[in-house]
Design a protein around this motif. Sequence first.
Motif, PDB file in Angstrom:
ATOM      1  N   LEU A  28       0.915  -0.867   0.026  1.00 61.86           N
ATOM      2  CA  LEU A  28      -0.455   0.556   0.535  1.00 61.86           C
ATOM      3  C   LEU A  28       0.478   1.564  -0.161  1.00 61.86           C
ATOM      4  O   LEU A  28       0.133   2.130   0.002  1.00 61.86           O
ATOM      5  CB  LEU A  28      -1.077   0.158   1.655  1.00 61.86           C
ATOM      6  N   LYS A  51      -5.578   5.260   3.434  1.00 57.90           N
ATOM      7  CA  LYS A  51      -5.995   3.852   2.615  1.00 57.90           C
ATOM      8  C   LYS A  51      -5.592   2.984   2.879  1.00 57.90           C
ATOM      9  O   LYS A  51      -6.369   1.779   2.496  1.00 57.90           O
ATOM     10  CB  LYS A  51      -4.728   4.188   1.148  1.00 57.90           C
ATOM     11  N   LEU A  54      -9.180   2.073   4.755  1.00 60.93           N
ATOM     12  CA  LEU A  54      -9.727   1.567   3.381  1.00 60.93           C
ATOM     13  C   LEU A  54      -9.709   0.475   3.312  1.00 60.93           C
ATOM     14  O   LEU A  54     -10.345  -0.245   2.504  1.00 60.93           O
ATOM     15  CB  LEU A  54     -10.294   3.152   2.153  1.00 60.93           C
ATOM     16  N   GLN A  55      -8.554  -0.010   2.927  1.00 57.31           N
ATOM     17  CA  GLN A  55      -7.926  -0.970   1.878  1.00 57.31           C
ATOM     18  C   GLN A  55      -7.331  -2.405   3.671  1.00 57.31           C
ATOM     19  O   GLN A  55      -7.325  -3.533   2.163  1.00 57.31           O
ATOM     20  CB  GLN A  55      -7.110  -0.484   1.167  1.00 57.31           C
ATOM     21  N   LYS A 218     -11.127  -7.269  -5.435  1.00 66.60           N
ATOM     22  CA  LYS A 218     -10.502  -6.022  -4.821  1.00 66.60           C
ATOM     23  C   LYS A 218     -11.285  -4.932  -4.579  1.00 66.60           C
ATOM     24  O   LYS A 218     -11.541  -4.169  -5.125  1.00 66.60           O
ATOM     25  CB  LYS A 218      -9.657  -5.626  -6.028  1.00 66.60           C
ATOM     26  N   ALA A 220     -12.626  -2.602  -1.993  1.00 70.21           N
ATOM     27  CA  ALA A 220     -11.444  -2.702  -0.667  1.00 70.21           C
ATOM     28  C   ALA A 220     -13.283  -2.996   0.545  1.00 70.21           C
ATOM     29  O   ALA A 220     -14.088  -2.576   1.068  1.00 70.21           O
ATOM     30  CB  ALA A 220     -11.957  -1.040  -0.753  1.00 70.21           C
ATOM     31  N   LEU A 223     -14.831   0.140   2.344  1.00 70.32           N
ATOM     32  CA  LEU A 223     -15.491   0.982   1.590  1.00 70.32           C
ATOM     33  C   LEU A 223     -17.724   1.290   1.838  1.00 70.32           C
ATOM     34  O   LEU A 223     -17.879   2.493   1.840  1.00 70.32           O
ATOM     35  CB  LEU A 223     -15.687   0.578   0.213  1.00 70.32           C
ATOM     36  N   LYS A 244     -11.042   6.585  -2.756  1.00 69.40           N
ATOM     37  CA  LYS A 244     -12.223   6.536  -2.675  1.00 69.40           C
ATOM     38  C   LYS A 244     -12.751   5.670  -3.835  1.00 69.40           C
ATOM     39  O   LYS A 244     -13.084   4.946  -4.502  1.00 69.40           O
ATOM     40  CB  LYS A 244     -13.321   6.035  -2.016  1.00 69.40           C
ATOM     41  N   GLU A 246     -10.313   5.667  -7.006  1.00 71.82           N
ATOM     42  CA  GLU A 246      -9.380   4.517  -7.483  1.00 71.82           C
ATOM     43  C   GLU A 246      -9.941   3.457  -6.755  1.00 71.82           C
ATOM     44  O   GLU A 246      -9.938   2.771  -7.539  1.00 71.82           O
ATOM     45  CB  GLU A 246      -8.163   5.017  -6.533  1.00 71.82           C
ATOM     46  N   ALA A 247     -10.184   3.636  -6.168  1.00 69.06           N
ATOM     47  CA  ALA A 247     -10.539   2.054  -5.392  1.00 69.06           C
ATOM     48  C   ALA A 247     -11.992   1.095  -5.799  1.00 69.06           C
ATOM     49  O   ALA A 247     -11.795  -0.244  -6.095  1.00 69.06           O
ATOM     50  CB  ALA A 247     -11.195   1.405  -3.566  1.00 69.06           C
ATOM     51  N   GLN A 251     -11.622  -2.571  -8.805  1.00 71.34           N
ATOM     52  CA  GLN A 251     -13.324  -3.032  -8.048  1.00 71.34           C
ATOM     53  C   GLN A 251     -12.931  -4.312  -9.703  1.00 71.34           C
ATOM     54  O   GLN A 251     -12.630  -3.811 -10.494  1.00 71.34           O
ATOM     55  CB  GLN A 251     -14.215  -3.378  -8.266  1.00 71.34           C
TER      56      GLN A 251
END
Length: 383
Positions: A28, A51, A54-55, A218, A220, A223, A244, A246-247, A251
């Motif tokens: 990350l 990040k 979130l991830q 993928k 996150a 979210l 968010k 970008e996440a 997917q």
Amino acid sequence: MTLLQTFQFFAPCPRGLEALLAQELSQLGARDVRPSDGGVAFAGAPMLMYKVNLQSRLASRVLWKLAERPYRTEEDIYQLARGVEWPALFALENTIKVSVTAVKSPLRSPEFAGLKVKDAVCDAFRAKTGARPSVDTQEPDMRIQLFLTDRMAVVYLDTSGEPLFKRGYRRETGAAPLRENLAAGIVQLSGWNPDEPLLDPMCGSGTILIEAAMLARKIAPGLKRSFAFQQFRDFAPAIWQRIKDEAIAAQTGQPLALFGRDIDARALRHAEANMQAAGVADAITLQQGDYLDAAAPADHGVLVTNPPYGVRLEEQQHLMSLYPQWGNVLKQYFAGWRAYFFTGDMQLAKVIRLKASKRTPLFNGALDCRLFEFVMVKGGNRD
């Protein structure tokens, strides 16, 4: 907190997952990644902290290190916390809670040390605003963590709020559901590849299957929830929205062969509700039935499950009679599969009468557990 400045953080995780979490944090973009017992320290800018919250599939929280120094007395603790400019971090209207973790601390009462931290926070606000923030021990806006060793004291501000294993998708739970970050770690430790079939024959509320689907697609894990850092004074909404977005863009809709079985119809209804809420119901096939009647859904794959383990004597005796039957099912129907049993019952590997190829120590909270691996080969494995 300035957006370009580097800060020190610590991410606790279930014990046994530290190496996996260190790898995840490095991927990350974290710097100075240092695993220790029960978590991983790392450095980075606020964007990285956003990040990771979130991830991260494995962290339990993300703690921001605010102050650290040697101590001997409660007054040292007060001075440490009083040196933090608390009114610059969050608003007077935010409620607070101070928690203490002590390992070999010489202080007679770590709880009293926590009260000294609370006093320091309140005194800082009173000096700045003439008023003090309120304490909320149930659902505080700001969680402050004091960590004490035999000689060092560290003050952290929790950037996560609710623990990160609370993804926001769980609608229903069965008895003692597996925490989501531990389930995600178990899936990763199994070495499962999204191109392989995955079966949980005792799936309960579906946590293992949901985490596998989110990993493969993928998605996150954060979210569907909010975080404490969104109430920080220096929170940057535009940057957070970009992270968010970008996440979401990353997917995939990868088709998956995920299968869940359970003998309990109510557990399967819970699993279905959770899978719908997580957005992965289309990836998972559920079926009611006894594990002992389970045929393999493919000629190869990965079986991952968290079977019940008894607390009362009669439960233990019942399970002791089931373990050899589970071994027979694996032997008869799952040649070509890798099977992983996560359990707090250290007798499982012995009584199932199969030779475990790997035993990975993990902790479910304070409970010492093992992830047993059985590689099923025709004609082999019998212990």
